[in-house]
Design a protein around this motif. Sequence first.
Motif, mmCIF file in Angstrom:
data_model
loop_
_atom_site.group_PDB
_atom_site.id
_atom_site.type_symbol
_atom_site.label_atom_id
_atom_site.label_comp_id
_atom_site.label_asym_id
_atom_site.label_seq_id
_atom_site.Cartn_x
_atom_site.Cartn_y
_atom_site.Cartn_z
ATOM 1 N N VAL A 139 0.771 -1.136 0.155
ATOM 2 C CA VAL A 139 0.006 0.106 0.005
ATOM 3 C C VAL A 139 0.596 1.304 0.010
ATOM 4 C CG1 VAL A 139 -1.577 1.352 1.440
ATOM 5 C CG2 VAL A 139 -2.077 -1.146 1.173
ATOM 6 N N ALA B 241 0.570 4.411 6.010
ATOM 7 C CA ALA B 241 0.874 3.087 5.632
ATOM 8 C C ALA B 241 2.088 2.478 6.432
ATOM 9 C CB ALA B 241 0.823 2.533 4.253
ATOM 10 N N LEU C 290 -5.163 1.270 5.024
ATOM 11 C CA LEU C 290 -5.726 0.996 3.717
ATOM 12 C C LEU C 290 -6.906 1.952 3.218
ATOM 13 C CD1 LEU C 290 -5.880 -0.526 0.970
ATOM 14 C CD2 LEU C 290 -7.226 -2.270 2.384
ATOM 15 N N PHE D 293 -7.956 -6.195 1.596
ATOM 16 C CA PHE D 293 -6.928 -5.914 1.130
ATOM 17 C C PHE D 293 -6.440 -6.199 -0.423
ATOM 18 C CE2 PHE D 293 -5.263 -4.692 5.201
ATOM 19 C CZ PHE D 293 -4.464 -4.035 4.912
ATOM 20 N N ILE E 166 -5.717 -3.156 -2.739
ATOM 21 C CA ILE E 166 -4.457 -3.305 -3.603
ATOM 22 C C ILE E 166 -4.897 -3.346 -5.054
ATOM 23 C CG2 ILE E 166 -2.241 -4.488 -3.888
ATOM 24 C CD1 ILE E 166 -2.105 -4.805 -0.671
#
Length: 429
Positions: free
Chosen positions: A130, A185, A245, A334, A338
């Motif tokens: 991230v 992050a 995130l 995620f 991502i």
Amino acid sequence: MTDLLWQKPGVHVDERIQQFCAGDDVILDREFFLFDIQASVAHAEGLQRIGILDADELSGITRELDALARDFTAGDFVLDNRYEDGHSAIEARLVERLGDAGRKIHTGRSRNDQVLVATRLWLKDRLAQVSALCRESATVALARAEVEAGLPLPGYTHLQRAVVSSAGMWWSAWAEGFIDNAIRARDTLAWVDANPLGSAAGYGVNLPLDRDHTTQALGFGRMQLSATYAQLSRGKFELAAIDALGSAMLDLRRLAWDLSLFTSTEFGFVALPPQYTTGSSIMPNKRNPDVIELMRASYASVAAGRAEVEQLLSLPSGYHRDLQFSKGAIFHAFGRGIGALGLLPDLLRNLEWKPEAMRAALEPSMYATDLAIDLAREGVPFRDAYRQAADPARWSEGDADASLAARVSPGAAGDMRLEVLRERLAALG
């Protein structure tokens, strides 16, 4: 399914109940499996250092764990419903290949700290991704802010034309935003960078486990000292990671909204790269901005993952099986997050402005604020200047370039201070 790690003589296992308890755990554990193997190597090394394993046993375990990692990566070993979960698959493989040496691997650990350490390593990896993607997006945005600093763009409030802005200001906003997201992050990664391995089921064990060695071998920044707190941190650390995130995804959602509007016929400010659009199944004339719409939607998965983990944490201290459900939540959050962030840098590199449409959207009313400030500079009290500038009779076609150049408050079009952003970005490494 192989024998269950916890199965005891005389205890009948009801298949329906076992299926409910195991759920899709063995499938989800594919995400963690390589990290689980990595942690098992470090744990075996620690056992050898305190005399539980001898050198030959450690050598065999390390060899077989390395082979298992290769087989899994190559697809020659499949983690499936032959096993209860990834942990039991590792132990079953070692017992199959090494016999008694394989049966020693679980000495001094629980599946509780085993999943904790694998999760922690996975979170570190994902947070690093991230941060890197946010840095890349910030780099692209900053470069374009420098090149397109003076390109006029309508500025909006309440989706109404408000003042003259610029593409440079639009880009600099995302540059600074994604620099902040990268920092968050990175800092969250440092916060979760604590080794829980050796905490067992939350109360330690009557062995002098070499937790300093496993901390160093696995690349953790520190040991999570209290065995009980290690268990309490499950879910808490996942929430922090999802929040980091989510910070990036909130910015991505707003950026995608801008592009959804700017690419519409009604605005017409931006042309997307062709590969970021799709066609209609029925309307031959259509090219749809599906990618940015799905980018916009991806925050929902992050928010859902956060809500699920948070709801699971209504628990007293100690381990509870409820926490098993946190795996799917973080994987989905995620995975979607991502995936969306990974497409952003190239989108930003390749989108094209339509300057004629941008300038055509500027209208006389958008210079009213400039007029009010100019009157105030001449000594007119601002509230009186505001009323005078609100009179449409005083509006006229303005000079967009001059308006932008005159906007010299720090951070505005005439003084964007992009060099400060460059320094912040460079400090991220």
